[in-house]
Design an enzyme around this catalytic site. Structure first.
Site, short mmCIF file in Angstrom:
data_model
loop_
_atom_site.label_atom_id
_atom_site.label_comp_id
_atom_site.label_asym_id
_atom_site.label_seq_id
_atom_site.Cartn_x
_atom_site.Cartn_y
_atom_site.Cartn_z
N ASP A 57 4.61 -0.21 -6.96
CA ASP A 57 3.37 -0.61 -7.63
C ASP A 57 2.19 0.15 -7.02
O ASP A 57 1.07 0.09 -7.55
CB ASP A 57 3.15 -2.12 -7.48
CG ASP A 57 1.92 -2.61 -8.25
OD1 ASP A 57 1.84 -2.29 -9.46
OD2 ASP A 57 1.06 -3.27 -7.66
N ARG B 281 0.86 -1.19 0.00
CA ARG B 281 0.00 0.00 0.00
C ARG B 281 0.89 1.23 0.00
O ARG B 281 1.92 1.27 0.69
CB ARG B 281 -0.91 0.03 1.24
CG ARG B 281 -2.10 -0.94 1.18
CD ARG B 281 -3.13 -0.55 0.11
NE ARG B 281 -4.24 -1.50 0.02
CZ ARG B 281 -4.27 -2.58 -0.76
NH1 ARG B 281 -3.23 -2.87 -1.54
NH2 ARG B 281 -5.33 -3.36 -0.78
P1 NAI Z 1 -1.41 -11.50 4.99
O1 NAI Z 1 -2.49 -11.08 5.93
O2 NAI Z 1 -1.29 -12.93 4.60
O3 NAI Z 1 0.01 -11.03 5.57
C1 NAI Z 1 0.24 -9.78 6.13
C2 NAI Z 1 1.37 -9.92 7.12
O4 NAI Z 1 1.72 -8.61 7.60
C3 NAI Z 1 0.98 -10.75 8.36
O5 NAI Z 1 1.94 -11.78 8.57
C4 NAI Z 1 0.99 -9.74 9.49
O6 NAI Z 1 1.40 -10.28 10.74
C5 NAI Z 1 2.02 -8.74 8.96
N1 NAI Z 1 1.99 -7.46 9.65
C6 NAI Z 1 0.96 -6.87 10.30
N2 NAI Z 1 1.37 -5.73 10.89
C7 NAI Z 1 2.69 -5.61 10.59
C8 NAI Z 1 3.68 -4.66 10.93
N3 NAI Z 1 3.40 -3.61 11.71
N4 NAI Z 1 4.93 -4.84 10.47
C9 NAI Z 1 5.24 -5.92 9.70
N5 NAI Z 1 4.34 -6.86 9.36
C10 NAI Z 1 3.09 -6.71 9.81
O7 NAI Z 1 -1.60 -10.57 3.70
P2 NAI Z 1 -1.06 -10.83 2.22
O8 NAI Z 1 -2.09 -11.56 1.44
O9 NAI Z 1 0.31 -11.36 2.29
O10 NAI Z 1 -1.06 -9.32 1.65
C11 NAI Z 1 -0.12 -8.36 2.11
C12 NAI Z 1 -0.50 -7.00 1.55
O11 NAI Z 1 -0.33 -6.98 0.13
C13 NAI Z 1 -1.99 -6.61 1.73
O12 NAI Z 1 -2.22 -6.03 2.99
C14 NAI Z 1 -2.20 -5.60 0.62
O13 NAI Z 1 -1.94 -4.32 1.13
C15 NAI Z 1 -1.13 -5.94 -0.41
N6 NAI Z 1 -1.69 -6.39 -1.69
C16 NAI Z 1 -1.33 -5.70 -2.82
C17 NAI Z 1 -1.79 -6.08 -4.06
C18 NAI Z 1 -1.38 -5.37 -5.32
O14 NAI Z 1 -1.95 -5.62 -6.39
N7 NAI Z 1 -0.38 -4.50 -5.30
C19 NAI Z 1 -2.72 -7.22 -4.19
C20 NAI Z 1 -3.00 -7.90 -2.94
C21 NAI Z 1 -2.51 -7.49 -1.74
#
Ligand code: NAI
Length: 326
Positions: A253, A229
């Site tokens: 991105d 993000r």
């Molecule tokens: P996920 O929920 O599987 O993993 C997120 C991880 O971030 C978790 O392990 C969580 O503990 C960790 N986290 C939470 N707070 C944190 C902090 N303060 N510092 C470090 N890590 C922390 O989510 P997933 O599926 O891996 O997605 C990650 C991110 O990717 C989403 O939140 C979204 O913003 C982004 N995304 C971007 C896309 C794009 O097209 N550019 C598409 C899909 C997701």
């Protein structure tokens, strides 16, 4: 037949939702969902929305007033929703995971393109300029990848980095048990990494996780890649660091002010966002328009889960993908 008002519809959304949908009437609108457009959902049980829609209290009031029962987010993130306004008034369902590989592979694609200057080389050779001057990169093999957020996408990215023979440092408040990854605090990660990839959600804690202090700890050659993000990076601090050659480069991105610009063709307009304009013009910055998710597998997964979420709601089943406001 139940109706879904589908906002911010793009041709690739329509293609995949029409392929998967067998039960509902979907009314596609190009407009983003925002207070001014929410009335288009009249007569619909559900609205389907995306990452840059403006789902504030006013939008939610209008939707609730029209009798809309469900907000179907066709994405994982929900930081653009006023959750307090939605609580107990409208159900919010999302797609928590589709293809983590889509995003992780795009992140590595951006690193390779930025490090090895592939877009610059492509532009040169189209003009029969076969000079290599200015195109030197570095080997990823033996270097260190710092991964912030080791959920689904972070872990997929980690596996790719391992394939390149990289050492892995990670930071996550909820560490997973992952072979070959060393969890460290953010300061150590910033200091030791050659590439830093963001895979955490945007929350109050992660806003500007990359700020001037963080950049100050990084190697001058470090490359930052953000496929999560835009708000995770203080863009002005990044721009200053790039101008002062305190950082190697950035692959973005997502961008903190992307709403209203990304996903759209602005080539005929004057873009007045000066930070973005300057970032775009830097040779060591690579920007894509929030496209990391855009693979066929991900689009199929998004359509399937979004429509399954609506089925589950209508059948009174357990809503495993509900976003519950605290
Ligand atoms: P996920 O929920 O599987 O993993 C997120 C991880 O971030 C978790 O392990 C969580 O503990 C960790 N986290 C939470 N707070 C944190 C902090 N303060 N510092 C470090 N890590 C922390 O989510 P997933 O599926 O891996 O997605 C990650 C991110 O990717 C989403 O939140 C979204 O913003 C982004 N995304 C971007 C896309 C794009 O097209 N550019 C598409 C899909 C997701």
């Amino acid at each position: 037949m139940e109706k879904i008002a589908f906002f911010d519809a793009k041709p690739y959304d329509k293609e995949w939702f029409d392929k998967i949908n067998k039960k509902y009437e979907i009314v596609y609108y190009e407009s983003r969902l925002r207070p001014e457009s929410a009335r288009l959902a009249e007569g619909c049980t559900a609205v389907c929305a995306f990452v840059n829609d403006v789902i504030n209290a006013k939008t939610i009031d209008t939707l609730v007033g029209l009798g809309v029962k469900v907000l179907l987010m066709r994405c994982a993130g929900f930081n653009n929703i006023a959750l307090a306004a939605a609580k107990d008034r409208i159900k919010i369902l999302r797609v928590p995971a589709y293809s983590p590989y889509a995003v992780a592979e795009h992140a590595m694609g951006m690193i390779l393109a930025l490090n090895r200057k592939i877009p610059r080389a492509y532009i040169r050779t189209r003009d029969f300029n076969f000079s290599l001057v200015g195109l030197t990169g570095f080997d990823l093999h033996g270097k260190t990848a710092g991964i912030i957020g080791t959920g689904k996408i972070g872990q997929a990215f980690m596996e790719i980095c391992k394939g390149f023979g990289m050492n892995i440092l990670a930071y996550d408040p909820h560490p997973a048990d992952i072979e070959g990854a060393k969890y460290v605090d953010t300061d150590e990660l910033f200091r030791e990494s050659d590439i830093i990839s963001l895979h955490c959600p945007f929350t109050r804690e992660t806003r500007y996780i990359i700020d001037d202090n963080a950049i100050g700890l990084m190697k001058k050659s470090a490359l930052i890649v953000n496929t999560s993000r835009g708000q995770l990076i203080d863009s002005e601090a990044l721009l200053s660091a790039l101008n002062e050659k305190r950082i190697g480069g950035a692959a973005l991105d997502v961008y903190e002010e992307e709403s209203g610009l990304f996903f759209e063709d602005n080539s005929d307009k004057i873009v007045t966002d000066e930070v973005l304009s300057l970032l775009v013009s830097r040779p060591n910055v690579l920007i894509t328009s929030h496209q990391a998710f855009l693979t066929e597998e991900a689009l199929r997964g998004i359509a399937e889960v979004t429509l399954q979420n609506f089925d589950d709601y209508l059948c009174g089943k357990e809503l495993k993908n509900e976003v519950v406001s605290k």
